[in-house]
Design a protein around this motif. Structure first.
Motif, PDB file in Angstrom:
ATOM      1  N   GLY A   1     157.161 -94.081 -18.536  1.00 15.92           N
ATOM      2  CA  GLY A   1     157.661 -93.406 -17.364  1.00 15.92           C
ATOM      3  C   GLY A   1     156.577 -93.162 -16.328  1.00 15.92           C
TER       4      GLY A   1
ATOM      5  N   GLU B   1     152.881 -94.147 -17.084  1.00 15.58           N
ATOM      6  CA  GLU B   1     152.687 -95.595 -17.000  1.00 15.58           C
ATOM      7  C   GLU B   1     152.617 -96.025 -15.533  1.00 15.58           C
TER       8      GLU B   1
ATOM      9  N   LYS C   1     159.998-106.568 -24.728  1.00 19.45           N
ATOM     10  CA  LYS C   1     160.912-105.633 -24.081  1.00 19.45           C
ATOM     11  C   LYS C   1     162.207-106.303 -23.604  1.00 19.45           C
TER      12      LYS C   1
ATOM     13  N   ARG D   1     162.219-105.260  -9.371  1.00 21.88           N
ATOM     14  CA  ARG D   1     162.890-105.318 -10.672  1.00 21.88           C
ATOM     15  C   ARG D   1     164.263-105.919 -10.481  1.00 21.88           C
TER      16      ARG D   1
ATOM     17  N   ASP E   1     168.702-100.101 -18.768  1.00 22.88           N
ATOM     18  CA  ASP E   1     168.124 -99.109 -19.684  1.00 22.88           C
ATOM     19  C   ASP E   1     166.721 -99.470 -20.162  1.00 22.88           C
TER      20      ASP E   1
ATOM     21  N   GLU F   1     162.899 -99.580 -19.717  1.00 20.62           N
ATOM     22  CA  GLU F   1     161.929 -98.880 -18.877  1.00 20.62           C
ATOM     23  C   GLU F   1     160.945 -99.848 -18.233  1.00 20.62           C
TER      24      GLU F   1
ATOM     25  N   ASN G   1     158.464-100.279 -14.195  1.00 23.38           N
ATOM     26  CA  ASN G   1     158.347 -99.817 -12.820  1.00 23.38           C
ATOM     27  C   ASN G   1     158.057-100.952 -11.851  1.00 23.38           C
TER      28      ASN G   1
END
Length: 181
Positions: free
Chosen positions: A1, A4, A83, A127, A135, A137, A139
């Motif tokens: 979050g 990071e 991820k 993104r 969902d 995570e 940035n």
């Protein structure tokens, strides 16, 4: 979050500030950095039941990149391959020598990237907007950092991706000059 995000912003500004004026550094040993990053993600990949295939050609020469930069590049690429993968998928990591360069490939069997978004994936804060990634995570700074570090080392990065099938990121980095004997 947030932690990071702040870390990534600091990395970006550090790269900007350092620019091209690099202090002397120890050229990176690609194979050992790959192994180190794979180990770092062992639990995460096991938790998602991912198979991690690592193929390192023997005798890969050192590359003209600080180990810290190479580590950052691989943490982002391998982290993304985990991820954005599907449970039970595969992450393939390969290091090979290619005329005067080392080629590092990080492939996944994950969500893939929409063709129209490929030109933008290295932009800061970009993104993909799709329900599968909502969902997850992130940035939008990881690949921007990777691109800057690769550019700074006079390397290049390419991506091939098919939506729903996965992505392969290929990084080409110059070999370190041979020490004078």
């Amino acid at each position: 979050g947030l932690v990071e995000l702040i870390g990534n912003l600091l990395s970006l500004s550090r790269i900007e500030i350092e620019g091209k004026k690099r202090v002397a550094f120890e050229p990176a040993e690609a194979s050992s950095v790959v192994k180190e990053v794979v180990e770092l993600y062992r639990e995460k990949s096991q938790a998602r039941n991912l198979r991690v295939d690592v193929h390192l050609d023997p005798g890969i020469p050192r590359i003209n990149v600080p180990a810290e930069d190479l580590r950052t590049v691989l943490v982002n690429l391998i982290g993304n391959a985990i991820k954005y993968n599907r449970d039970g998928g595969t992450v393939g990591i390969r290091a090979s020598r290619l005329d005067g360069k080392v080629r590092l490939d990080v492939a996944d069997t994950g969500l893939g990237i929409q063709a129209q978004n490929l030109p933008y994936i290295f932009d800061e804060f970009f993104r993909e907007k799709k329900k599968e990634t909502r969902d997850i995570e992130g940035n939008g700074l990881g690949l921007a950092i990777v691109k800057r570090l690769v550019d700074r080392s006079s390397g290049r990065i390419e991506v091939q991706s098919r939506e729903g099938e996965g992505s392969t990121f290929s990084v080409f980095l110059p070999l370190a000059a041979r020490p004078l004997t």
